[in-house]
Design a protein around this motif. Structure first.
Motif, PDB file in Angstrom:
ATOM      1  N   GLN A   1      88.341  63.917  82.142  1.00 53.88           N
ATOM      2  CA  GLN A   1      89.671  63.242  82.446  1.00 53.88           C
ATOM      3  C   GLN A   1      89.981  62.234  81.355  1.00 53.88           C
ATOM      4  OE1 GLN A   1      89.943  61.350  86.282  1.00 53.88           O
ATOM      5  NE2 GLN A   1      91.301  59.641  85.696  1.00 53.88           N
ATOM      6  N   ALA A   2      88.853  61.524  80.715  1.00 53.61           N
ATOM      7  CA  ALA A   2      89.447  60.843  79.687  1.00 53.61           C
ATOM      8  C   ALA A   2      90.057  61.537  78.577  1.00 53.61           C
ATOM      9  CB  ALA A   2      87.949  60.042  79.039  1.00 53.61           C
ATOM     10  N   TYR A   3      89.589  62.646  78.170  1.00 56.32           N
ATOM     11  CA  TYR A   3      89.959  63.448  76.938  1.00 56.32           C
ATOM     12  C   TYR A   3      91.475  63.986  77.307  1.00 56.32           C
ATOM     13  CZ  TYR A   3      89.868  66.895  73.217  1.00 56.32           C
ATOM     14  OH  TYR A   3      89.967  67.588  72.096  1.00 56.32           O
ATOM     15  N   ALA A   4      91.747  64.356  78.674  1.00 58.78           N
ATOM     16  CA  ALA A   4      92.944  64.592  78.992  1.00 58.78           C
ATOM     17  C   ALA A   4      94.077  63.720  78.777  1.00 58.78           C
ATOM     18  CB  ALA A   4      92.954  65.053  80.484  1.00 58.78           C
ATOM     19  N   GLU A   5      93.534  62.478  78.769  1.00 53.58           N
ATOM     20  CA  GLU A   5      94.535  61.144  78.487  1.00 53.58           C
ATOM     21  C   GLU A   5      94.440  60.666  77.160  1.00 53.58           C
ATOM     22  OE1 GLU A   5      94.584  58.103  81.445  1.00 53.58           O
ATOM     23  OE2 GLU A   5      93.967  59.406  83.254  1.00 53.58           O
ATOM     24  N   GLY A   6      93.966  61.626  76.268  1.00 55.01           N
ATOM     25  CA  GLY A   6      93.903  61.236  74.745  1.00 55.01           C
ATOM     26  C   GLY A   6      92.884  60.387  74.399  1.00 55.01           C
ATOM     27  N   ILE A   7      91.841  60.298  75.022  1.00 55.12           N
ATOM     28  CA  ILE A   7      90.663  59.507  74.898  1.00 55.12           C
ATOM     29  C   ILE A   7      89.618  60.402  74.374  1.00 55.12           C
ATOM     30  CG2 ILE A   7      89.303  57.564  75.524  1.00 55.12           C
ATOM     31  CD1 ILE A   7      91.442  56.900  77.671  1.00 55.12           C
ATOM     32  N   THR A   8      88.717  60.199  73.242  1.00 53.40           N
ATOM     33  CA  THR A   8      87.741  60.825  72.806  1.00 53.40           C
ATOM     34  C   THR A   8      86.463  59.997  73.400  1.00 53.40           C
ATOM     35  OG1 THR A   8      88.777  61.683  71.013  1.00 53.40           O
ATOM     36  CG2 THR A   8      86.301  61.890  70.832  1.00 53.40           C
ATOM     37  N   VAL A   9      85.376  60.693  73.841  1.00 52.36           N
ATOM     38  CA  VAL A   9      84.145  60.179  74.352  1.00 52.36           C
ATOM     39  C   VAL A   9      83.080  60.597  73.536  1.00 52.36           C
ATOM     40  CG1 VAL A   9      82.637  60.011  76.510  1.00 52.36           C
ATOM     41  CG2 VAL A   9      85.216  60.396  76.839  1.00 52.36           C
ATOM     42  N   ASN A  10      82.341  59.614  72.976  1.00 53.96           N
ATOM     43  CA  ASN A  10      81.174  59.891  72.192  1.00 53.96           C
ATOM     44  C   ASN A  10      79.949  59.466  72.918  1.00 53.96           C
ATOM     45  OD1 ASN A  10      82.738  61.029  69.655  1.00 53.96           O
ATOM     46  ND2 ASN A  10      83.086  59.078  69.088  1.00 53.96           N
ATOM     47  N   VAL A  11      78.683  60.091  72.669  1.00 53.37           N
ATOM     48  CA  VAL A  11      77.788  59.423  73.503  1.00 53.37           C
ATOM     49  C   VAL A  11      76.523  59.509  72.332  1.00 53.37           C
ATOM     50  CG1 VAL A  11      76.321  59.625  75.573  1.00 53.37           C
ATOM     51  CG2 VAL A  11      78.360  60.752  75.420  1.00 53.37           C
ATOM     52  N   ALA A  12      75.746  58.253  72.318  1.00 52.40           N
ATOM     53  CA  ALA A  12      74.567  57.787  71.711  1.00 52.40           C
ATOM     54  C   ALA A  12      73.621  57.733  72.863  1.00 52.40           C
ATOM     55  CB  ALA A  12      74.685  56.700  70.859  1.00 52.40           C
ATOM     56  N   GLY A  13      72.531  58.693  72.822  1.00 53.00           N
ATOM     57  CA  GLY A  13      71.317  58.607  73.501  1.00 53.00           C
ATOM     58  C   GLY A  13      70.290  57.805  72.942  1.00 53.00           C
ATOM     59  N   VAL A  14      69.867  56.871  73.570  1.00 51.31           N
ATOM     60  CA  VAL A  14      68.856  55.841  72.986  1.00 51.31           C
ATOM     61  C   VAL A  14      67.482  56.421  73.419  1.00 51.31           C
ATOM     62  CG1 VAL A  14      68.301  53.663  72.213  1.00 51.31           C
ATOM     63  CG2 VAL A  14      70.605  54.231  72.667  1.00 51.31           C
ATOM     64  N   VAL A  15      66.474  56.537  72.831  1.00 50.77           N
ATOM     65  CA  VAL A  15      64.940  56.576  73.198  1.00 50.77           C
ATOM     66  C   VAL A  15      64.206  55.878  72.151  1.00 50.77           C
ATOM     67  CG1 VAL A  15      64.921  58.758  71.931  1.00 50.77           C
ATOM     68  CG2 VAL A  15      63.382  58.402  73.779  1.00 50.77           C
ATOM     69  N   ASP A  16      63.198  55.165  72.684  1.00 47.38           N
ATOM     70  CA  ASP A  16      62.067  54.642  71.790  1.00 47.38           C
ATOM     71  C   ASP A  16      60.814  54.996  72.074  1.00 47.38           C
ATOM     72  OD1 ASP A  16      63.912  52.807  70.777  1.00 47.38           O
ATOM     73  OD2 ASP A  16      63.767  51.332  72.217  1.00 47.38           O
ATOM     74  N   GLU A  17      60.450  55.464  73.317  1.00 49.85           N
ATOM     75  CA  GLU A  17      59.035  56.058  73.258  1.00 49.85           C
ATOM     76  C   GLU A  17      59.000  57.133  74.397  1.00 49.85           C
ATOM     77  OE1 GLU A  17      56.376  53.156  75.286  1.00 49.85           O
ATOM     78  OE2 GLU A  17      56.563  51.948  73.768  1.00 49.85           O
ATOM     79  N   GLY A  18      58.557  58.289  73.918  1.00 47.55           N
ATOM     80  CA  GLY A  18      58.608  59.596  74.289  1.00 47.55           C
ATOM     81  C   GLY A  18      59.725  60.443  74.202  1.00 47.55           C
ATOM     82  N   THR A  19      60.211  61.056  75.253  1.00 45.93           N
ATOM     83  CA  THR A  19      61.545  61.482  74.946  1.00 45.93           C
ATOM     84  C   THR A  19      62.743  61.166  76.173  1.00 45.93           C
ATOM     85  OG1 THR A  19      61.053  63.515  76.640  1.00 45.93           O
ATOM     86  CG2 THR A  19      60.258  63.644  74.387  1.00 45.93           C
ATOM     87  N   ILE A  20      63.945  61.700  75.677  1.00 43.71           N
ATOM     88  CA  ILE A  20      64.987  61.181  76.938  1.00 43.71           C
ATOM     89  C   ILE A  20      64.957  62.135  78.094  1.00 43.71           C
ATOM     90  CG2 ILE A  20      66.818  62.472  75.930  1.00 43.71           C
ATOM     91  CD1 ILE A  20      68.502  60.002  76.000  1.00 43.71           C
TER      92      ILE A  20
END
Length: 252
Positions: free
Chosen positions: A25-44
């Motif tokens: 929905q955001a993209y349909a309204e002209g908004i790009t969505v980026n995602v940073a996944g954060v992991v410190d120990e083990g895996t996400i």
């Protein structure tokens, strides 16, 4: 104006609407969505990694999984890559209309150089608004200091651009079961104005990523307006030699 949402999370949405649907929905309204996944120990986790990639794909953006020390550089890189990608998309659209070619690489070398120069100028001069949406669920608590540093570093890097740049900051979940998302800072262009962002956050177990994304979309719509697609705002210009020139005044 280019508009982005940068979601910083460790994945695992578990309340409300699908974050993938919200990103679309955001993209349909002209908004790009980026995602940073954060992991410190083990895996996400397989589910978290898949969700992060799907959110970015639906939002027309990019995703990357990083450790806390890598977060600051990653946030800046993703923001600039998305700016370049948005401009490239707009320019390629116009090239198809003016020259019947699919991308810059299909142009003759001389014309290609002119277009690339325009694109590089646009990357620095077009207005940019970035809304940062921070996952403040219990599992993110050890990572919030790195998140706050990343926000400040991003704001400082955007100040170096010629074009107007501003950042707003939200976190989720909210302060009650009826509040999916809280705004920590409205639009700011100066890092010194952000203050201590997360000192009073109460960490919670739920992760309402989808509803939080939709609230940020509402905020951007109210403060920046709604654009459903890349729009060109004037007619093609013609150079003195009679050939069409690529315009540099896009609304994105």
């Amino acid at each position: 104006m280019m508009k982005q949402i940068l979601l910083i999370t460790d994945g695992g949405s578990n309340v409300g609407e699908s974050p993938v649907t919200a990103a679309a929905q955001a993209y349909a309204e002209g908004i790009t969505v980026n995602v940073a996944g954060v992991v410190d120990e083990g895996t996400i986790g397989e589910y978290g990694a898949a969700e992060i990639a799907e959110i970015a794909r639906a939002g027309g953006g990019i995703s990357q999984i990083v450790t806390s020390p890598q977060l600051s550089k990653t946030v800046q890189m993703m923001t600039r890559q998305t700016v370049a990608g948005t401009i490239r998309q707009a320019v390629n659209q116009e090239l198809r209309q003016l020259f019947g070619v699919n991308d810059v690489g299909s142009l003759p070398p001389t014309k290609r150089g002119e277009v690339v120069k325009v694109m590089e100028e646009m990357e620095e001069t077009m207005s940019l608004s970035v809304a940062l949406l921070i996952d403040a669920s219990a599992s993110m608590k050890p990572k919030l200091h790195a998140v706050e540093e990343a926000i400040r570093d991003l704001t400082l890097s955007l100040q170096a651009r010629t074009g107007g740049s501003r950042v707003s900051v939200f976190h989720f979940p909210g302060d009650s079961q009826y509040s999916y998302c809280v705004m920590d800072a409205g639009w700011h262009s100066n890092a010194s104005n952000l203050g201590s962002l997360f000192g009073k956050i109460r960490m919670r177990g739920t992760t309402p990523t989808g509803p939080a994304l939709l609230q940020v979309v509402d905020y951007i719509r109210e403060t920046c307006g709604r654009i459903s697609k890349i729009e060109l705002i004037d007619e093609p210009r013609v150079s003195g030699g009679g050939s069409s020139e690529v315009r540099s005044d896009y609304v994105v």
